[in-house]
Design a protein around this motif. Structure first.
Motif, PDB file in Angstrom:
ATOM      1  N   GLU A   1       0.839  -1.212   0.000  1.00  0.00           N
ATOM      2  CA  GLU A   1       0.000   0.000   0.000  1.00  0.00           C
ATOM      3  C   GLU A   1       0.870   1.257   0.000  1.00  0.00           C
ATOM      4  N   SER A   2       1.943   1.237   0.784  1.00  0.00           N
ATOM      5  CA  SER A   2       2.843   2.403   0.819  1.00  0.00           C
ATOM      6  C   SER A   2       3.432   2.668  -0.558  1.00  0.00           C
ATOM      7  N   SER A   3       3.855   1.583  -1.219  1.00  0.00           N
ATOM      8  CA  SER A   3       4.527   1.745  -2.518  1.00  0.00           C
ATOM      9  C   SER A   3       3.555   2.230  -3.588  1.00  0.00           C
ATOM     10  N   LEU A   4       2.296   1.762  -3.504  1.00  0.00           N
ATOM     11  CA  LEU A   4       1.328   2.110  -4.556  1.00  0.00           C
ATOM     12  C   LEU A   4       0.572   3.397  -4.252  1.00  0.00           C
ATOM     13  N   LEU A   5       0.746   3.920  -3.044  1.00  0.00           N
ATOM     14  CA  LEU A   5      -0.052   5.081  -2.635  1.00  0.00           C
ATOM     15  C   LEU A   5       0.046   6.279  -3.597  1.00  0.00           C
ATOM     16  N   PRO A   6       1.253   6.650  -4.032  1.00  0.00           N
ATOM     17  CA  PRO A   6       1.300   7.829  -4.924  1.00  0.00           C
ATOM     18  C   PRO A   6       0.452   7.638  -6.181  1.00  0.00           C
ATOM     19  N   ARG A   7       0.453   6.429  -6.753  1.00  0.00           N
ATOM     20  CA  ARG A   7      -0.363   6.174  -7.957  1.00  0.00           C
ATOM     21  C   ARG A   7      -1.849   6.146  -7.585  1.00  0.00           C
ATOM     22  N   LEU A   8      -2.156   5.560  -6.440  1.00  0.00           N
ATOM     23  CA  LEU A   8      -3.561   5.501  -5.993  1.00  0.00           C
ATOM     24  C   LEU A   8      -4.113   6.918  -5.796  1.00  0.00           C
ATOM     25  N   MET A   9      -3.271   7.794  -5.283  1.00  0.00           N
ATOM     26  CA  MET A   9      -3.748   9.155  -4.992  1.00  0.00           C
ATOM     27  C   MET A   9      -4.068   9.949  -6.260  1.00  0.00           C
ATOM     28  N   GLU A  10      -3.604   9.464  -7.405  1.00  0.00           N
ATOM     29  CA  GLU A  10      -3.940  10.149  -8.666  1.00  0.00           C
ATOM     30  C   GLU A  10      -5.366   9.829  -9.112  1.00  0.00           C
ATOM     31  N   SER A  11      -5.976   8.796  -8.498  1.00  0.00           N
ATOM     32  CA  SER A  11      -7.337   8.408  -8.884  1.00  0.00           C
ATOM     33  C   SER A  11      -8.336   9.445  -8.381  1.00  0.00           C
ATOM     34  N   PRO A  12      -9.419   9.672  -9.145  1.00  0.00           N
ATOM     35  CA  PRO A  12     -10.461  10.580  -8.637  1.00  0.00           C
ATOM     36  C   PRO A  12     -11.277   9.942  -7.508  1.00  0.00           C
ATOM     37  N   ASP A  13     -11.180   8.623  -7.369  1.00  0.00           N
ATOM     38  CA  ASP A  13     -12.011   7.930  -6.365  1.00  0.00           C
ATOM     39  C   ASP A  13     -11.212   6.761  -5.781  1.00  0.00           C
ATOM     40  N   PRO A  14     -10.157   7.096  -5.004  1.00  0.00           N
ATOM     41  CA  PRO A  14      -9.243   6.032  -4.540  1.00  0.00           C
ATOM     42  C   PRO A  14      -9.747   5.339  -3.278  1.00  0.00           C
ATOM     43  N   ARG A  15      -9.638   4.013  -3.277  1.00  0.00           N
ATOM     44  CA  ARG A  15     -10.147   3.250  -2.127  1.00  0.00           C
ATOM     45  C   ARG A  15      -9.172   2.123  -1.758  1.00  0.00           C
ATOM     46  N   ILE A  16      -8.995   1.898  -0.473  1.00  0.00           N
ATOM     47  CA  ILE A  16      -8.223   0.751   0.026  1.00  0.00           C
ATOM     48  C   ILE A  16      -9.183  -0.114   0.845  1.00  0.00           C
ATOM     49  N   ILE A  17      -9.148  -1.425   0.599  1.00  0.00           N
ATOM     50  CA  ILE A  17     -10.024  -2.342   1.326  1.00  0.00           C
ATOM     51  C   ILE A  17      -9.170  -3.468   1.902  1.00  0.00           C
ATOM     52  N   ALA A  18      -9.251  -3.664   3.202  1.00  0.00           N
ATOM     53  CA  ALA A  18      -8.533  -4.766   3.845  1.00  0.00           C
ATOM     54  C   ALA A  18      -9.544  -5.851   4.202  1.00  0.00           C
ATOM     55  N   VAL A  19      -9.248  -7.076   3.798  1.00  0.00           N
ATOM     56  CA  VAL A  19     -10.131  -8.203   4.137  1.00  0.00           C
ATOM     57  C   VAL A  19      -9.637  -8.783   5.458  1.00  0.00           C
ATOM     58  N   THR A  20     -10.430  -8.560   6.489  1.00  0.00           N
ATOM     59  CA  THR A  20     -10.032  -9.050   7.800  1.00  0.00           C
ATOM     60  C   THR A  20     -10.907 -10.247   8.180  1.00  0.00           C
ATOM     61  N   SER A  21     -10.941 -10.566   9.453  1.00  0.00           N
ATOM     62  CA  SER A  21     -11.691 -11.740   9.893  1.00  0.00           C
ATOM     63  C   SER A  21     -12.371 -11.448  11.225  1.00  0.00           C
ATOM     64  N   GLY A  22     -13.569 -12.004  11.384  1.00  0.00           N
ATOM     65  CA  GLY A  22     -14.240 -11.909  12.675  1.00  0.00           C
ATOM     66  C   GLY A  22     -13.420 -12.578  13.775  1.00  0.00           C
ATOM     67  N   GLY A  23     -12.454 -13.427  13.374  1.00  0.00           N
ATOM     68  CA  GLY A  23     -11.561 -14.060  14.342  1.00  0.00           C
ATOM     69  C   GLY A  23     -10.792 -13.045  15.169  1.00  0.00           C
ATOM     70  N   MET A  24     -10.619 -11.845  14.609  1.00  0.00           N
ATOM     71  CA  MET A  24      -9.867 -10.817  15.355  1.00  0.00           C
ATOM     72  C   MET A  24     -10.569 -10.418  16.647  1.00  0.00           C
ATOM     73  N   TYR A  25     -11.896 -10.650  16.710  1.00  0.00           N
ATOM     74  CA  TYR A  25     -12.635 -10.285  17.931  1.00  0.00           C
ATOM     75  C   TYR A  25     -12.143 -11.080  19.138  1.00  0.00           C
TER      76      TYR A  25
END
Ligand code: NAP
Length: 333
Positions: free
Chosen positions: A162-186
């Motif tokens: 994510e750090s490496s791709l951030l500059p390119r992502l920020m050029e998007s008009p609608d940039p989004r990051i999604i992390a797939v986590t787990s209910g196991g974290m509860y």
């Protein structure tokens, strides 16, 4: 108004009881209660999705769905053969699909850095990053770079990507990051003084739950840090968990679990619904730094002992920056 409140109450009740929420009962109940439009009805034309773990389970289903939604795909997988097979299948399903494949081992920071450099070289536009790759590692392993493997795959590797791709992502008009986590974290607190799980007897499920909690804490930090900066302010960063979905990964890590929940596992398509929605729905831009299940914000904790304060989350961020040796990506924004 009261009709909506009763629906919300029914949803909240299912959530409190866990099993009716995480199984397919929860998904089907909420889909009916809130009369959701199909997630694939949100267009992704001319948008580019970087997706990790596209060769199996949820990631494989997501690759097909994003392709049907019109997105361009950048697929990051660790096995050349499986990646090639996935690409071939996708091109057969969606002729003309714009799909780029890149090899990565998310457990290796060197591999992630090389993959990110390749993506930046080959892909001119990035609109969505989906951090989906994940694994439960049964015995404690240390990578060649000296990191506990579970933490490397699901925390350090994604952070570098994510750090490496951030500059390119920020050029998007609608940039989004999604992390797939787990209910196991509860089920687990994250010991900030033992991120490498050196203390106590290692258990794969606990290491997994801790790493997922760290992943969500970092998403909150990404959201907070990017929100405060002018160029980064448009980046929306959220976590979602899929409930319990029938995938090769679930079967391998928790054999017999499907039977335990009475055959009520979600399909992969049901598990990824919220991922697709977070990536594509215009309304999903309104929220950042939160955890979702079935298109609604859910709590980060179910018991107070797992709570990470704002100061804890900053400490984690700084530890991850130090461990990866990355410059703080949000200093550049
Ligand atoms: N299924 C569920 O009920 C459930 C519940 C909660 C959370 N999740 C999360 O959902 C995500 C997808 O899980 P899944 O159930 O779809 O599991 P899966 O079928 O095992 O798929 C996992 C994907 O991650 C990839 N991967 C694993 N380790 C990797 C590494 N070191 N480098 C690069 N890629 C790697 C796998 O690649 P290969 O194909 O090469 O093995 C595969 O494509 C994971 O983050 C998981 O923790 C799933």
């Amino acid at each position: 108004m009261w009709v909506m409140d009763i629906k919300t109450l029914a949803d909240d009740l299912a959530e409190v009881l866990v099993v009716p929420s995480f199984t397919r009962m929860g998904f089907r109940l909420r889909r009916r209660l809130f009369a959701w439009p199909d997630a694939e009805s949100y267009g992704m034309a001319a948008r580019t999705v970087v997706l990790t773990g596209p060769t199996s389970g949820l990631g494989r289903a997501a690759a097909s769905a994003f392709a049907r939604m019109g997105a361009n795909l950048v697929l990051l997988g660790r096995d050349a053969g499986r990646l090639e097979r996935t690409q071939t299948e996708l091109l057969a399903e969606t002729p003309g699909l714009n799909v780029t494949t890149v090899i990565v081992d998310m457990a290796s920071l060197a591999s992630v850095r090389a993959a990110a450099a390749e993506v930046l070289e080959r892909v001119p536009q990035i609109d969505v990053i989906v951090d989906n790759a994940g694994a439960m590692v049964p015995t404690r392993e240390v990578t060649a770079e000296g990191f506990e493997r579970t933490f490397a795959i699901m925390v350090l590797g994604p952070f570098v990507l994510e750090s490496s791709l951030l500059p390119r992502l920020m050029e998007s008009p609608d940039p989004r990051i999604i992390a797939v986590t787990s209910g196991g974290m509860y089920t687990q607190a994250l010991p900030l003084d033992d991120l490498a799980y050196e203390r106590g007897e290692y258990q794969g499920a606990l290491a997994y739950a801790r790493a997922k909690r760290a992943q969500v804490a970092l998403i909150r930090e990404w959201a907070r840090r990017l929100h405060g900066t002018t160029p980064g302010a448009r980046v929306v960063a959220n976590a979602m968990h899929p409930g319990w979905a029938n995938t090769p990964g679930l079967e391998a890590s928790l054999p017999g679990f499907a039977k335990l929940v009475g055959g009520q596992l979600r399909t992969a398509a049901e598990g990824i619904d919220t991922m697709l929605w977070l990536a594509a729905a215009p309304g999903a831009r309104a929220t950042t730094g939160r955890l979702f299940l079935d298109r609604r914000v859910r709590p980060f904790d179910r018991v107070p002992s797992t709570r990470l304060s704002a100061a804890d989350r900053r400490t984690l961020w700084e530890a991850v920056v130090a461990l990866t040796g990355e410059p703080d990506p949000t200093d550049q924004t």
